[in-house]
Write an enzyme that holds these catalytic residues in place. Structure first.
Site, PDB file in Angstrom:
ATOM      1  N   GLU A   1       0.864  -1.108  -0.076  1.00  0.00           N
ATOM      2  CA  GLU A   1      -0.218  -0.016  -0.090  1.00  0.00           C
ATOM      3  C   GLU A   1       0.932   1.152  -0.015  1.00  0.00           C
ATOM      4  O   GLU A   1       0.493   2.280  -0.728  1.00  0.00           O
ATOM      5  CB  GLU A   1      -1.141  -0.127   1.225  1.00  0.00           C
ATOM      6  CG  GLU A   1      -1.835   1.401   1.489  1.00  0.00           C
ATOM      7  CD  GLU A   1      -2.717   1.391   0.232  1.00  0.00           C
ATOM      8  OE1 GLU A   1      -2.462   2.389  -0.651  1.00  0.00           O
ATOM      9  OE2 GLU A   1      -3.593   0.809   0.183  1.00  0.00           O
TER      10      GLU A   1
ATOM     11  N   SER B   1      -7.160   2.586  -3.685  1.00  0.00           N
ATOM     12  CA  SER B   1      -5.840   3.075  -3.147  1.00  0.00           C
ATOM     13  C   SER B   1      -4.986   3.390  -4.207  1.00  0.00           C
ATOM     14  O   SER B   1      -4.202   4.442  -3.965  1.00  0.00           O
ATOM     15  CB  SER B   1      -5.243   1.898  -2.637  1.00  0.00           C
ATOM     16  OG  SER B   1      -5.804   1.317  -1.237  1.00  0.00           O
TER      17      SER B   1
ATOM     18  N   ASP C   1       1.193   4.229  -3.106  1.00  0.00           N
ATOM     19  CA  ASP C   1       0.692   5.484  -2.850  1.00  0.00           C
ATOM     20  C   ASP C   1       2.034   6.551  -3.274  1.00  0.00           C
ATOM     21  O   ASP C   1       1.875   7.487  -3.899  1.00  0.00           O
ATOM     22  CB  ASP C   1       0.555   5.781  -1.443  1.00  0.00           C
ATOM     23  CG  ASP C   1      -0.721   4.989  -1.010  1.00  0.00           C
ATOM     24  OD1 ASP C   1      -1.714   4.765  -1.923  1.00  0.00           O
ATOM     25  OD2 ASP C   1      -0.915   4.832   0.241  1.00  0.00           O
TER      26      ASP C   1
ATOM     27  N   ILE D   1     -18.638   8.482 -16.980  1.00  0.00           N
ATOM     28  CA  ILE D   1     -18.593   6.927 -17.018  1.00  0.00           C
ATOM     29  C   ILE D   1     -19.937   6.513 -16.916  1.00  0.00           C
ATOM     30  O   ILE D   1     -20.508   6.666 -15.854  1.00  0.00           O
ATOM     31  CB  ILE D   1     -17.871   6.379 -16.055  1.00  0.00           C
ATOM     32  CG1 ILE D   1     -16.490   7.052 -15.989  1.00  0.00           C
ATOM     33  CG2 ILE D   1     -17.785   4.861 -16.120  1.00  0.00           C
ATOM     34  CD1 ILE D   1     -15.340   6.834 -17.311  1.00  0.00           C
TER      35      ILE D   1
END
Length: 527
Positions: free
Chosen positions: A249, A449, A253, A487
């Site tokens: 993670e 994320s 990032d 979208i």
């Protein structure tokens, strides 16, 4: 001294001050939890009292309008409030560890036994979902005169508040996803800017990064490694090679945001995964006068209602309120916080058959970021984009309607019953994920994320391109649908993508060039 004079000099004991329960401070044990034993009475604790603002915090004004430090002073803790806490601490055998009037935080220190008595709780060691934590049942209490000034007390429980919002590609798939700059190209990110002069803050709750991994990634991207600074909070700092998934993670990032805006400074704030840690992390970053980030990325969250959250993470009512207030402070100071909207569709990982919004994405003072599946021909041309919804590798864009926060002004035309998430979206499906290098390995990762730091990187480019502080951008997004790729296909369970805003992809994915043009057109003329 005779008996009569002794009796005359004896004062009656002082009346014990009336105590009241602190609203929202109950923290129900998660389903299936077991209380193992009483917490060690001699264990030292640091507890945060978050004080209420002397006057209600306003909603952030919107783009190019932000509070000055001087204007913010009227919302800081007053000397009278702080003195009340000092008296409470002295009466209950606690010491004052720190006072931060700006963030309305007073930290008190004492033992478990001291805190049991001071806050009217019984702290126990508990276990749920294979995790051990300190917790309590019931509601914390305070003297009536102080309780009315307190937003919440945090640190009594160290139960996890959130979990990372990343979805790993299956083992063996390897690192064959997009490099983040390729996604930026497909979204027409502005050319001629690299984020120079901007600072991106990234908030993490554990894990860490290795410099060697970052060098390998940025070498592969053909970019210099950006300046990366680590800031430790509440005893937690950069600590890689302990939890591989959380390290993934952290790397995701940094590598996404940093390669999209390689000229920006990147500051990574590490804090404990607790409500106290979450509040401290946002306050530290938003009020950081050394690094001064105006863009934050948070790829962590959990459902608003802890009673429906799979153990062991979850929010108390007071925790949600305090986090929202910290985010509102940040937005007023011109800090944009991009938060992953979740990776488990409209259910958000719960099992009650109902849709749930994710927190802190549901705070009206952050930009909630949903997910799409972005396809290309491999030569820099987009071939299609739909909502990310339960593909072959599982997961779906988080999104829904908050049951805790009202409809903000910027969504007032959408006819919602509560704050709607997400606000915006970006590529997140693990099938079209991002190449990431961490702990010596290379793997493709998706999830919201990834789309949150993507938006943080884009915003650094926009900040440089406009040449002045942007202010809180959420109202701007809803005023400029032309700056988005709408979208209209796909779903996340209970909600379908469609024309305009929807609870799967928000306003859509960005067209960076059009967004920069719209911001420049709206920016105040500089003399």
């Amino acid at each position: 001294m005779n008996a009569l004079s002794a009796l005359g000099n004896t004062r009656p004991p002082a009346a014990k001050e009336d105590r009241v329960e602190l609203p929202g401070s109950s923290f129900p044990a998660p389903p299936g939890s077991v209380s193992r034993k009483a917490a060690n009475p001699a264990e030292p604790l640091t507890v945060s009292l978050i004080l209420k603002s002397p006057k209600p915090l306003p909603d952030a004004a919107g783009p190019f309008k932000q509070m000055s430090a001087e204007e913010h002073k009227q919302y800081e803790a007053s000397p009278a409030q702080i003195e009340q806490v000092r008296r409470f601490a002295k009466t209950n055998g606690l010491s004052v560890a720190s006072v931060d009037a700006e963030t309305r935080t007073v930290k008190l220190q004492g033992t478990v036994a001291d805190c049991d008595k001071a806050f009217g709780v019984k702290l126990n060691q508990m276990q749920a979902g294979g995790k051990s934590f300190r917790g309590y049942q019931g509601t914390a209490s305070l003297p009536r005169s102080l309780a009315s000034q307190v937003e919440g007390v945090f640190g009594l429980s160290d139960r996890a508040a959130v979990r990372p919002r990343a979805v790993m590609a299956p083992k063996g798939f390897g690192g064959s996803g997009y490099m983040a700059p390729e996604v930026g190209q497909l979204y027409n990110f502005p050319k001629g800017v690299d984020g120079t002069g901007q600072t991106i803050g990234i908030i993490e709750f554990g894990g860490g990064y290795n410099q060697a991994d970052l060098k390998r990634y940025f070498d592969k991207a053909g970019l210099p490694v950006p300046k990366i600074t680590s800031v430790g909070i509440d005893g937690v700092d950069n600590k890689p090679n302990v939890d591989n998934d959380v390290d993934g993670e952290v790397a995701l990032d940094i590598e996404v945001a940093g390669s999209v805006a390689p000229g920006a400074n990147v500051v990574v704030y590490f804090a404990p995964d607790t409500e106290q840690g979450f509040i401290d992390a946002i306050n530290t970053a938003a009020h950081d006068k050394v690094n001064n980030p105006k863009t934050l990325s948070i790829s962590w969250g959990s459902p608003e209602d802890s009673k429906n959250d799979p153990p062991p993470s979850g929010w108390s009512d007071a925790g949600r309120t305090a986090v929202d207030q910290a985010c509102k402070d940040a937005a007023n100071l011109g800090v944009n916080i991009f938060v992953a909207s979740g990776d488990d569709g409209s259910a958000d990982g719960t099992h009650d058959g109902k849709p749930h919004a994710d927190m802190p994405a549901s705070s009206p003072s952050v930009v909630a970021v949903g997910g799409t599946r972005l396809d290309s021909d491999g030569a820099g041309h987009k071939t299609g984009e739909v909502a990310w919804g339960d593909g072959s590798w599982g997961g779906a864009s988080g999104g829904g309607i908050s049951k805790d926060f009202p409809v903000p002004d910027f969504q007032k035309d959408l006819k919602l019953t509560g704050r709607g998430t997400p606000d915006v979206a970006g590529n997140a499906a693990p099938e079209t994920g991002y190449d990431v290098i961490w702990d010596g390995s290379e793997q493709s990762i998706g999830g919201t994320s990834a789309s949150a730091p993507l938006w943080a990187g884009l915003t650094a480019l926009l900040g440089q391109g406009v040449g002045q502080p942007l202010g809180y951008l959420n109202p701007f997004y809803y005023q400029h649908p032309e700056a988005f790729n709408d979208i209209t296909e796909g779903n996340n369970g209970a909600y379908k993508a469609g024309p305009g805003w929807d609870a799967v992809t928000g306003m859509g994915s960005p067209d960076g060039g059009k967004m920069l043009a719209a911001l420049k057109a709206q920016a105040p003329k500089q003399s």
